[in-house]
Design a protein around this motif. Structure first.
Motif, PDB file in Angstrom:
ATOM      1  N   THR A  75       0.807  -1.227   0.000  1.00 16.29           N
ATOM      2  CA  THR A  75       0.000   0.000   0.000  1.00 16.29           C
ATOM      3  C   THR A  75       0.837   1.272   0.000  1.00 16.29           C
ATOM      4  N   GLN A  76       2.123   1.201   0.305  1.00 14.98           N
ATOM      5  CA  GLN A  76       2.970   2.391   0.256  1.00 14.98           C
ATOM      6  C   GLN A  76       3.468   2.672  -1.157  1.00 14.98           C
ATOM      7  N   GLY A  77       3.023   1.887  -2.128  1.00  6.82           N
ATOM      8  CA  GLY A  77       3.365   2.151  -3.518  1.00  6.82           C
ATOM      9  C   GLY A  77       4.619   1.462  -4.001  1.00  6.82           C
ATOM     10  N   HIS A  78       4.971   0.338  -3.432  1.00  9.52           N
ATOM     11  CA  HIS A  78       6.129  -0.404  -3.912  1.00  9.52           C
ATOM     12  C   HIS A  78       5.781  -1.879  -4.033  1.00  9.52           C
ATOM     13  N   ALA A  79       6.630  -2.595  -4.754  1.00  2.00           N
ATOM     14  CA  ALA A  79       6.435  -4.031  -4.941  1.00  2.00           C
ATOM     15  C   ALA A  79       7.362  -4.786  -3.997  1.00  2.00           C
ATOM     16  N   ARG A  80       6.925  -5.992  -3.622  1.00  2.00           N
ATOM     17  CA  ARG A  80       7.735  -6.886  -2.787  1.00  2.00           C
ATOM     18  C   ARG A  80       7.787  -8.238  -3.487  1.00  2.00           C
ATOM     19  N   LEU A  81       8.984  -8.682  -3.824  1.00  2.00           N
ATOM     20  CA  LEU A  81       9.190  -9.960  -4.500  1.00  2.00           C
ATOM     21  C   LEU A  81       9.990 -10.868  -3.573  1.00  2.00           C
ATOM     22  N   VAL A  98      14.863 -15.186   0.034  1.00  2.00           N
ATOM     23  CA  VAL A  98      15.279 -13.794  -0.077  1.00  2.00           C
ATOM     24  C   VAL A  98      14.100 -12.966  -0.563  1.00  2.00           C
ATOM     25  N   TYR A  99      14.127 -11.683  -0.240  1.00  2.00           N
ATOM     26  CA  TYR A  99      13.083 -10.775  -0.712  1.00  2.00           C
ATOM     27  C   TYR A  99      13.725  -9.496  -1.235  1.00  2.00           C
ATOM     28  N   HIS A 100      12.966  -8.774  -2.038  1.00  6.69           N
ATOM     29  CA  HIS A 100      13.407  -7.474  -2.541  1.00  6.69           C
ATOM     30  C   HIS A 100      12.210  -6.534  -2.544  1.00  6.69           C
ATOM     31  N   ASP A 101      12.354  -5.419  -1.838  1.00  9.57           N
ATOM     32  CA  ASP A 101      11.358  -4.342  -1.853  1.00  9.57           C
ATOM     33  C   ASP A 101      11.863  -3.276  -2.809  1.00  9.57           C
ATOM     34  N   THR A 102      11.017  -2.853  -3.753  1.00  9.73           N
ATOM     35  CA  THR A 102      11.416  -1.750  -4.624  1.00  9.73           C
ATOM     36  C   THR A 102      11.347  -0.457  -3.821  1.00  9.73           C
ATOM     37  N   GLY A 103      11.958   0.584  -4.316  1.00  9.53           N
ATOM     38  CA  GLY A 103      12.050   1.830  -3.576  1.00  9.53           C
ATOM     39  C   GLY A 103      10.772   2.666  -3.603  1.00  9.53           C
ATOM     40  N   THR A 104      10.687   3.580  -2.649  1.00 13.88           N
ATOM     41  CA  THR A 104       9.615   4.576  -2.577  1.00 13.88           C
ATOM     42  C   THR A 104      10.277   5.943  -2.392  1.00 13.88           C
ATOM     43  N   GLN A 105       9.480   6.981  -2.195  1.00 12.48           N
ATOM     44  CA  GLN A 105      10.048   8.300  -1.952  1.00 12.48           C
ATOM     45  C   GLN A 105      10.773   8.365  -0.610  1.00 12.48           C
ATOM     46  N   HIS A 107      12.023   5.435   1.047  1.00 12.92           N
ATOM     47  CA  HIS A 107      12.941   4.324   1.253  1.00 12.92           C
ATOM     48  C   HIS A 107      13.678   3.932  -0.028  1.00 12.92           C
ATOM     49  N   LEU A 108      14.918   3.516   0.160  1.00 12.32           N
ATOM     50  CA  LEU A 108      15.704   2.947  -0.932  1.00 12.32           C
ATOM     51  C   LEU A 108      15.239   1.520  -1.192  1.00 12.32           C
ATOM     52  N   PRO A 109      15.510   0.962  -2.368  1.00 14.79           N
ATOM     53  CA  PRO A 109      15.229  -0.458  -2.582  1.00 14.79           C
ATOM     54  C   PRO A 109      15.987  -1.292  -1.543  1.00 14.79           C
ATOM     55  N   THR A 110      15.333  -2.354  -1.054  1.00 10.84           N
ATOM     56  CA  THR A 110      15.900  -3.152   0.036  1.00 10.84           C
ATOM     57  C   THR A 110      15.847  -4.632  -0.315  1.00 10.84           C
ATOM     58  N   THR A 111      16.951  -5.328  -0.097  1.00  9.72           N
ATOM     59  CA  THR A 111      17.025  -6.768  -0.286  1.00  9.72           C
ATOM     60  C   THR A 111      17.391  -7.394   1.052  1.00  9.72           C
ATOM     61  N   GLY A 112      16.789  -8.557   1.341  1.00  9.12           N
ATOM     62  CA  GLY A 112      17.072  -9.185   2.621  1.00  9.12           C
ATOM     63  C   GLY A 112      16.686 -10.651   2.651  1.00  9.12           C
ATOM     64  N   LEU A 113      16.806 -11.232   3.832  1.00  9.55           N
ATOM     65  CA  LEU A 113      16.440 -12.618   4.071  1.00  9.55           C
ATOM     66  C   LEU A 113      15.022 -12.696   4.612  1.00  9.55           C
ATOM     67  N   GLN A 114      14.295 -13.709   4.198  1.00 13.24           N
ATOM     68  CA  GLN A 114      12.920 -13.910   4.660  1.00 13.24           C
ATOM     69  C   GLN A 114      12.825 -15.263   5.367  1.00 13.24           C
ATOM     70  N   LEU A 115      12.236 -15.264   6.539  1.00 10.84           N
ATOM     71  CA  LEU A 115      12.011 -16.467   7.322  1.00 10.84           C
ATOM     72  C   LEU A 115      10.539 -16.461   7.722  1.00 10.84           C
ATOM     73  N   THR A 116       9.798 -17.511   7.337  1.00  7.11           N
ATOM     74  CA  THR A 116       8.362 -17.540   7.599  1.00  7.11           C
ATOM     75  C   THR A 116       7.935 -18.906   8.135  1.00  7.11           C
ATOM     76  N   PRO A 117       7.743 -19.020   9.454  1.00  2.00           N
ATOM     77  CA  PRO A 117       7.086 -20.231   9.962  1.00  2.00           C
ATOM     78  C   PRO A 117       5.586 -20.121   9.673  1.00  2.00           C
ATOM     79  N   PHE A 118       4.933 -21.251   9.324  1.00  2.00           N
ATOM     80  CA  PHE A 118       3.519 -21.195   8.961  1.00  2.00           C
ATOM     81  C   PHE A 118       2.800 -22.475   9.340  1.00  2.00           C
ATOM     82  N   VAL A 119       1.476 -22.367   9.424  1.00  2.52           N
ATOM     83  CA  VAL A 119       0.599 -23.529   9.530  1.00  2.52           C
ATOM     84  C   VAL A 119      -0.165 -23.600   8.217  1.00  2.52           C
ATOM     85  N   THR A 120      -0.421 -24.820   7.753  1.00  2.00           N
ATOM     86  CA  THR A 120      -0.999 -24.967   6.429  1.00  2.00           C
ATOM     87  C   THR A 120      -2.034 -26.079   6.390  1.00  2.00           C
TER      88      THR A 120
END
Length: 181
Positions: A75-81, A98-105, A107-120
């Motif tokens: 909703t802040q106007g950027h994509a998250r892959l 890994v994830y990558h957030d594109t930049g906004t006014q 924030h700079l573009p950001t790349t990082g590690l993603q860890l997601t525990p889940f129930v399915t």
């Protein structure tokens, strides 16, 4: 028959009527595609995202291993892959990628590690997504002396995913109620 005897008779006969044979998958491949909804930074300034997730999993007995890919519009106007590996054991699982957030006014573009525990389950999952940026550089002073944009910080959020399963193997213990399978 007395009203008190009927529940007792039901409880005695119920095990005979419910002798289900449980079978687990044996070397099956499944592709799932579905909507992805997320909410991050619940305590500060909530950010919502809407997107799509696809997974490819190899199931054997009570565990599976596979790969996932996600694309979201925030909703802040950027994509998250994001993308990576995924494993499950019965109803619980873990995504590591890994994830990558594109930049906004702001924030700079950001790349990082993603860890997601889940129930399915078969048709959906609920996870706790943790994003750890690989760099926090940025924010230095510009030519006009004003601080510049910074990278997105750590994130913690809830992720709800719907799943539409497609069987890719030629045999299955589970038959979904879709006409194309």
């Amino acid at each position: 028959m007395t009203p008190r005897l009927l529940p007792a008779l039901f409880l005695v006969l119920l095990p005979f009527a419910s002798q289900a044979q449980i079978s687990f998958p044996k070397d099956e491949r499944w592709l799932t595609v579905g909507p992805l909804v997320s909410i991050n930074d619940l305590t500060d300034k909530p950010r919502f995202g809407l997107g799509l997730e696809t997974t490819l999993n190899w199931l054997d007995d009570v565990h599976s291993l596979g790969a996932f890919a996600q694309a979201q519009w925030m909703t802040q106007g950027h994509a998250r892959l994001a993308g990576g590996i995924q494993g499950t054991l019965v109803f619980g699982g873990l995504e590591l990628g890994v994830y990558h957030d594109t930049g906004t006014q702001e924030h700079l573009p950001t790349t990082g590690l993603q860890l997601t525990p889940f129930v399915t389950g078969i048709y959906g999952s609920l996870g706790l997504r943790i994003g750890i940026p690989l760099s926090d550089k940025g924010g230095g002073l510009g030519l006009d002396g004003v601080p510049g944009r910074v990278r997105q910080g750590r994130e913690v959020g809830l992720v709800l995913t719907g799943k539409l399963p497609f069987e890719l193997s030629d045999h299955s213990t589970f038959e979904p109620s879709y006409p194309w399978n």
